[in-house]
Design an enzyme around this catalytic site. Sequence first.
Site, PDB file in Angstrom:
ATOM      1  N   GLY A 165      59.007  58.097  68.158  1.00 35.32           N
ATOM      2  CA  GLY A 165      60.330  57.512  68.159  1.00 35.32           C
ATOM      3  C   GLY A 165      61.405  58.530  67.869  1.00 35.32           C
ATOM      4  O   GLY A 165      61.194  59.733  67.920  1.00 35.32           O
ATOM      5  N   THR A 166      62.588  58.010  67.562  1.00 37.70           N
ATOM      6  CA  THR A 166      63.743  58.867  67.355  1.00 37.70           C
ATOM      7  C   THR A 166      64.159  58.773  65.893  1.00 37.70           C
ATOM      8  O   THR A 166      64.142  57.701  65.309  1.00 37.70           O
ATOM      9  CB  THR A 166      64.895  58.379  68.250  1.00 37.70           C
ATOM     10  OG1 THR A 166      64.399  58.232  69.565  1.00 37.70           O
ATOM     11  CG2 THR A 166      66.043  59.356  68.248  1.00 37.70           C
ATOM     12  N   VAL A 167      64.534  59.914  65.320  1.00 33.95           N
ATOM     13  CA  VAL A 167      64.949  59.923  63.923  1.00 33.95           C
ATOM     14  C   VAL A 167      66.454  60.164  63.846  1.00 33.95           C
ATOM     15  O   VAL A 167      66.976  61.086  64.475  1.00 33.95           O
ATOM     16  CB  VAL A 167      64.215  61.024  63.144  1.00 33.95           C
ATOM     17  CG1 VAL A 167      64.567  60.957  61.673  1.00 33.95           C
ATOM     18  CG2 VAL A 167      62.716  60.878  63.314  1.00 33.95           C
TER      19      VAL A 167
ATOM     20  N   LEU B  73      68.526  63.292  64.680  1.00 27.99           N
ATOM     21  CA  LEU B  73      67.975  64.497  64.045  1.00 27.99           C
ATOM     22  C   LEU B  73      66.872  65.094  64.901  1.00 27.99           C
ATOM     23  O   LEU B  73      66.648  66.298  64.905  1.00 27.99           O
ATOM     24  CB  LEU B  73      67.391  64.150  62.672  1.00 27.99           C
ATOM     25  CG  LEU B  73      68.387  63.810  61.562  1.00 27.99           C
ATOM     26  CD1 LEU B  73      67.646  63.299  60.341  1.00 27.99           C
ATOM     27  CD2 LEU B  73      69.193  65.038  61.195  1.00 27.99           C
TER      28      LEU B  73
ATOM     29  N   LYS C  20      64.028  56.192  60.976  1.00 25.67           N
ATOM     30  CA  LYS C  20      63.143  56.384  62.130  1.00 25.67           C
ATOM     31  C   LYS C  20      62.973  55.085  62.892  1.00 25.67           C
ATOM     32  O   LYS C  20      62.554  54.085  62.342  1.00 25.67           O
ATOM     33  CB  LYS C  20      61.787  56.888  61.659  1.00 25.67           C
ATOM     34  CG  LYS C  20      60.838  57.028  62.811  1.00 25.67           C
ATOM     35  CD  LYS C  20      59.670  57.861  62.469  1.00 25.67           C
ATOM     36  CE  LYS C  20      58.704  57.852  63.627  1.00 25.67           C
ATOM     37  NZ  LYS C  20      57.476  58.482  63.312  1.00 25.67           N
TER      38      LYS C  20
ATOM     39  N   ASP D 126      48.529  63.020  62.843  1.00 29.57           N
ATOM     40  CA  ASP D 126      49.349  63.882  63.691  1.00 29.57           C
ATOM     41  C   ASP D 126      49.914  65.047  62.873  1.00 29.57           C
ATOM     42  O   ASP D 126      51.114  65.253  62.822  1.00 29.57           O
ATOM     43  CB  ASP D 126      50.460  63.059  64.339  1.00 29.57           C
ATOM     44  CG  ASP D 126      51.091  63.787  65.523  1.00 29.57           C
ATOM     45  OD1 ASP D 126      50.509  64.796  65.974  1.00 29.57           O
ATOM     46  OD2 ASP D 126      52.153  63.361  65.995  1.00 29.57           O
TER      47      ASP D 126
ATOM     48  N   GLY E 284      56.991  62.046  68.325  1.00 25.98           N
ATOM     49  CA  GLY E 284      56.081  61.484  69.295  1.00 25.98           C
ATOM     50  C   GLY E 284      56.228  59.973  69.375  1.00 25.98           C
ATOM     51  O   GLY E 284      56.040  59.374  70.406  1.00 25.98           O
TER      52      GLY E 284
END
Length: 739
Positions: free
Chosen positions: A432-434, A426, A447, A543, A430
């Site tokens: 990781g990857t979702v 998706l 995530k 963040d 910052g």
Amino acid sequence: MVKLIILSSRLVLFLSSAVWWCWTTLAAAGDVGPVAVRPGCQARCGDIDVPYPFGIGSRCAIHSGFVLNCTATNRLLTGTLEVTKISEPDGKFWMNSFASRQCYSPATGMEYINAWVNFRTSSSPFFFSPVDNNIIVIGCNSLAYMLSNSYTVGCLATCDDSHDNTTAKNGVCAGIGCCQVDVPKGVQNYDSFFNENYNTTQTWRKYPCNYMAVMETAAFSFNTTYLTTTEFFDRYNTSLPVVMDWVISKKTCKEAKEDTTLPYGCISNNSDCIENELGYRCKCSRGYKGNPYVKGGCTDIDECLDNVTYPCGGICTNTLGNYECSCPQGKHMTDSGVCMPNQKSTWVMPLVGASVGVVILVIGISCSCYYRERRKLHKIKKKYFQQHGGFLLFEEMKSKQGIAFKIFSEEELEQATNKFDEQQILGHGGHGTVYKGVLKSDVVAVKRCTTIDEQQKKEFGKEMLILSQINHRNIVKLLGCCLEVQVPILVYEFIPNGTLFHLIHGDHGQHISLSTRLRIAHESAEAVAYLHSCASPPILHGDIKSSNILLDGDYMAKVSDFGASILAPNDESQFVTLVQGTCGYLDPEYMQTCQLTEKSDVYSFGVVLLELLTRKKAFNLEGLEHEKSLSMKFLSLMKEGKLVDIFDVQIQNDENIEYIQETAALARQCLEMCGENRPTMKEVAEKLDRLRKAMQHPWAHQNPEELDSLLGDWSAEGVVNTGNFSIEKEVVTGLKSGR
Ligand SMILES: *[C@@H]1O[C@H](CO)[C@@H](O)[C@H](O)[C@H]1NC(C)=O
Ligand SMILES: *[C@@H]1O[C@H](CO)[C@@H](O)[C@H](O)[C@H]1NC(C)=O
Ligand SMILES: *[C@@H]1O[C@H](CO)[C@@H](O)[C@H](O)[C@H]1NC(C)=O
Ligand SMILES: *[C@@H]1O[C@H](CO)[C@@H](O)[C@H](O)[C@H]1NC(C)=O
Ligand SMILES: *[C@@H]1O[C@H](CO)[C@@H](O)[C@H](O)[C@H]1NC(C)=O
Ligand SMILES: *[C@@H]1O[C@H](CO)[C@@H](O)[C@H](O)[C@H]1NC(C)=O
Ligand SMILES: *[C@@H]1O[C@H](CO)[C@@H](O)[C@H](O)[C@H]1NC(C)=O
């Protein structure tokens, strides 16, 4: 067939007797005679043996870490802690430590005795034995932590509940009234710490005190009287038995042999160096006994004198390091170690026996290999689970049934995301990857973080515990997590309409009305204000940016990605040393002090407000020097009084200008250089709420003065922190000791 069975049973007999022999030999090596010490050194203190490498006085010990003190009253001390027993072959010693407690009475309020122990010096190779000790928490509604440099482990003891038929029982320490959890490996120091939100203010009449102890598991048996009386503390407050593991130094055998600063320990002939992840120790080789740390300390065991441990049915002959057992002429040794008269045997028997043996051996070896591989995998998973504080989380979830938070296994998530397929991605955040995933027909966002630092690692279970309880309609719900992997994976609800960043800066150029923008801003502000106030210590987002504000089907704002934020540190040593965040949104004060506060979130939120008003990106690499950062550009235009240039033309009309200016003024307050001068998130949310309400009243813009009074005088109201988050002072009576 009958022969076959007899033969295989003989083989089993032989194998088992061999195993027994191994075991007894090893056990006997620990059977030490007179205590080995350096010449002229004291071998005992009172009735406690002090074997080398320990020594009373610095001349007598192998190095400064092993120096003990024998007082005039025959108490053996390491630092200020009393040593009660030393076992050289096991590499352990026993000592008396302290228990901690948290007691409430209306007269004195909450009182704490927080014990701590510290062996964390360069020369001290003593570790809390993870095998022999447990962290024990006793009480009704008590969550206490052992904080060490490398780990934080907590345990929650809940109250009796006669409705559930769950009551505390003598001898059972499994959560009700008493809870215990393993001490992690490699711990040299700890502080005890009670979570103040779990206390006895409600139940003090019956249960005045909670206790916490790091102590020898075998010395503890839970007694329900510990809950209602001071018995536990009276018994253990200053004489809490603790087992310590020791090594000679924190080096491997190879490093220790080459080391020039400390003498190498294994100096006896026939001694071996043994090492683990903590360091090295020595032991006498097999067949020898004694103290491997002194010259000639390991001496041959005369096995023939002990026919119980070393059985020999024939003629026993001692050799160096071993023994031989033979039979007189005309007899032979059977597999069970007895001499029998020789008889003619056919050649078939040994052949069949050997082949059966080989088959059994092969099966046995492959079984054990398979089993070991599985165990290894399981152990790795368990290690990660424990490292990330999984047990604490688990205990808490057990006590709070009905909590909608799940601990997922790695397989479940692999299946949900089609083995983390690239098609499912998706977005990249910052941290990781979702991935999009499907869990039992529910769509979720999974995530997977790229890295995790040590600080986060030990806090993880604690953090999950708090995040799992967050329930706000403008916050993306955390559904669960997976802890059995090196970097924990988080599972969130899936939000379908993309991010605010996309909405504002996407290529569609879609018309967005001012009231929609204010609504999104207000909803996000509510969410962050909730994060700041729902827990103690507050949860900081860390963040905030438009790409972390998601939009659901009705374009309602949902704040996401708070899983990576840290809990606000409550003691100075826990300040983060790494500044993280996104260019354009970073609080300048945070960059200087490295200390993330609620006001850092307020600053970032101010930038999001600007984005909503101007439809410009927070950070624009192509811009001119002073125009790269939206906030700087905004502030300089404001100074020059040319603000109108910057607002999005879509929303600029006569009806709106009042509200745009109010919002811009609010953004400026949020962007104050000094965090103290910024409003709190709650105040920002309230202000936005008032602006929205005012916009819905048609009369508002006809009378500017009235609008002003409705909106309130900001400077008088917003600057001073109202002190909603003041830290309560605890009464600490210092029963503290250590080295
Ligand atoms: C040994 O302990 C006693 C009592 O705590 C203390 O007075 C003395 O200074 C200690 N001696 C050494 C050598 O540390
Ligand atoms: C409570 O537990 C005890 C023993 O476990 C059992 O004998 C008893 O029937 C239970 N009572 C209820 C109300 O469940
Ligand atoms: C005890 O815990 C409650 C919440 O359970 C909290 O409101 C209260 O402030 C705590 N009391 C003290 C003295 O820490
Ligand atoms: C619990 O403590 C009480 C009071 O000291 C004692 O009488 C009782 O025997 C203890 N029970 C167990 C199971 O140890
Ligand atoms: C610790 O226990 C002793 C008994 O062993 C008792 O006399 C003393 O008062 C206790 N200390 C505290 C601070 O409660
Ligand atoms: C130790 O072994 C060496 C040879 O390996 C030998 O020369 C020496 O005499 C032995 N020392 C003792 C004390 O047995
Ligand atoms: C073991 O030794 C004792 C005394 O040395 C002797 O009486 C006994 O018979 C021996 N047992 C065996 C099984 O040899």
